[in-house]
Design a protein around this motif. Sequence first.
Motif, short mmCIF file in Angstrom:
data_model
loop_
_atom_site.label_atom_id
_atom_site.label_comp_id
_atom_site.label_asym_id
_atom_site.label_seq_id
_atom_site.Cartn_x
_atom_site.Cartn_y
_atom_site.Cartn_z
N HIS A 1 0.82 -1.22 0.00
CA HIS A 1 0.00 0.00 0.00
C HIS A 1 0.85 1.27 0.00
N ALA A 2 2.04 1.20 0.63
CA ALA A 2 2.90 2.38 0.68
C ALA A 2 3.80 2.50 -0.55
N GLY A 3 3.78 1.49 -1.41
CA GLY A 3 4.61 1.54 -2.61
C GLY A 3 6.10 1.54 -2.30
N ILE A 4 6.51 0.81 -1.26
CA ILE A 4 7.93 0.76 -0.89
C ILE A 4 8.70 0.04 -2.00
N PRO A 5 9.73 0.67 -2.55
CA PRO A 5 10.43 0.08 -3.71
C PRO A 5 11.38 -1.04 -3.29
N LEU A 6 11.59 -1.95 -4.22
CA LEU A 6 12.54 -3.04 -4.01
C LEU A 6 13.90 -2.57 -4.50
N ARG A 7 14.68 -1.95 -3.61
CA ARG A 7 15.98 -1.42 -3.99
C ARG A 7 16.85 -1.21 -2.77
N VAL A 8 18.15 -1.11 -3.00
CA VAL A 8 19.08 -0.69 -1.96
C VAL A 8 19.02 0.83 -1.88
N PRO A 9 18.86 1.41 -0.70
CA PRO A 9 18.72 2.86 -0.60
C PRO A 9 19.99 3.59 -0.98
N PRO A 10 19.89 4.88 -1.33
CA PRO A 10 21.09 5.66 -1.64
C PRO A 10 22.01 5.76 -0.43
N ALA A 11 23.26 6.13 -0.69
CA ALA A 11 24.30 6.08 0.35
C ALA A 11 23.93 6.88 1.58
N HIS A 12 23.30 8.05 1.41
CA HIS A 12 23.04 8.90 2.58
C HIS A 12 21.96 8.32 3.50
N LEU A 13 21.20 7.34 3.01
CA LEU A 13 20.18 6.71 3.84
C LEU A 13 20.64 5.37 4.44
N LEU A 14 21.79 4.90 4.00
CA LEU A 14 22.24 3.60 4.49
C LEU A 14 22.45 3.55 6.01
N PRO A 15 23.08 4.56 6.63
CA PRO A 15 23.35 4.44 8.07
C PRO A 15 22.10 4.27 8.91
N GLU A 16 21.02 5.00 8.59
CA GLU A 16 19.82 4.89 9.42
C GLU A 16 19.09 3.57 9.20
N ARG A 17 19.34 2.93 8.06
CA ARG A 17 18.68 1.66 7.78
C ARG A 17 19.54 0.46 8.19
#
Length: 427
Positions: free
Chosen positions: A164-180
């Motif tokens: 429902h949220a349309g979450i993509p199937l991908r590795v996030p960009p570098a700046h989002l990696l630490p929080e994930r």
Amino acid sequence: MSAARPAVDLDGVYRAEFGRAVATLARYTGDIDLAEDAVQEAFAIALRTWDRDGVPANPGAWITTTARRRALDRLRRESARHHKEHEAVLSAPIPADIEMSELPDDQLRMIFTCCHPALGPESRVALTLRLVCGLRTAEIARMFLQSEATVAQRISRAKAKIRHAGIPLRVPPAHLLPERAPTVLAVVYLLFTEGYFATAGPDAVRDELCDEALRVGRLLCALLPIEERAVRAEAHGLLALMLLTDSRRSQRRNSVGELVSLEEQDRSRWDRQVIRAGLNCLLVAAEGAGPYLAQARIAAAHAVAPTWAATDWGAIVAAYDDLLDYMPSPAAGVNRAVALGFRDGPEVGLRALAEIADDSRVAGGQPMAAARADLYRRAGRFTEAAQNYRIALAAAGNDGARRYLRRRLDEVEQSCTEPRQPPGVQR
């Protein structure tokens, strides 16, 4: 008369190939639910046909190909019904040989999708263990110490949230990696733990899960930005923990699949190259802090000890103290009590176990009963040891653990029947 076909180990194929097939199919269809359903259908077809036709040369390729066909059939039916709603997916080229390709990042994409911050922490872990690792809901429930119904509902809601949220199937960009990264690390840790300490099934160790956790752990260490020192240190701490533990995997079970304790393992056959790699990762991890670093220090103390008698139990107890500061887990408390028993004597260990015995998360479970049984055995209290080995045996989830516990039970029961020597008489 023709030779009998070998038995079909469909469960083994399921454990090895389910997550890989789902991740690969989801990348091409863009629909996780569809991918999972299609792979489940493929295994149902395998159950009907492999006994008759024999196991294919490449079972994973067969499953992926069959699942792809089932998914495309379903998309075509739904497109006709819903006015070509899935036309874009149907028209996108899907290589005929995707099942044979090397797709090392598919499961990494799936992990980061399942670990999206829009999902709750427990849902992220449960969903990843289900979709990436192929663990059954009952196995995940045992890992969480929760009911199967609760975990099944959590997984279902998490998949609905992604859809429902349309979450993509991908590795996030570098700046989002630490929080994930922290949640992903937790998932990889649980994956390795399930491989090295299998909760259920015929094998005490699930090699494919250990290998997959190590592969993903290495990928994470390579992906995380250098400037994110704290996160990189924790990722290297996890990789160090896994490598140092994995270095002795070949000695963890004997020729009949029985678990072999650290005390009984042949240390000359531990993988020294893997130990060196783990110690190198530990150097990077030491730049930070956290529960994986503490556990890696425990694994390192075992890895560098030339003999069981030379183990630095003081360092291990100190590392458990640090671990409990980060993660006050009753399971860690059980392990700390065992380490205390080796450092200060079994009676001290038993007293430490008594302090956490009422915690519902460990009371009556195999780890608590097995730890108590071993400490009683070492203290010469064989009747109490036998009682606890029986409890542990009843709660054991895999055959290798059962064989080990049965051997120990037989040993202490034999000791119970031996006549006691009068005071002062030496055997």
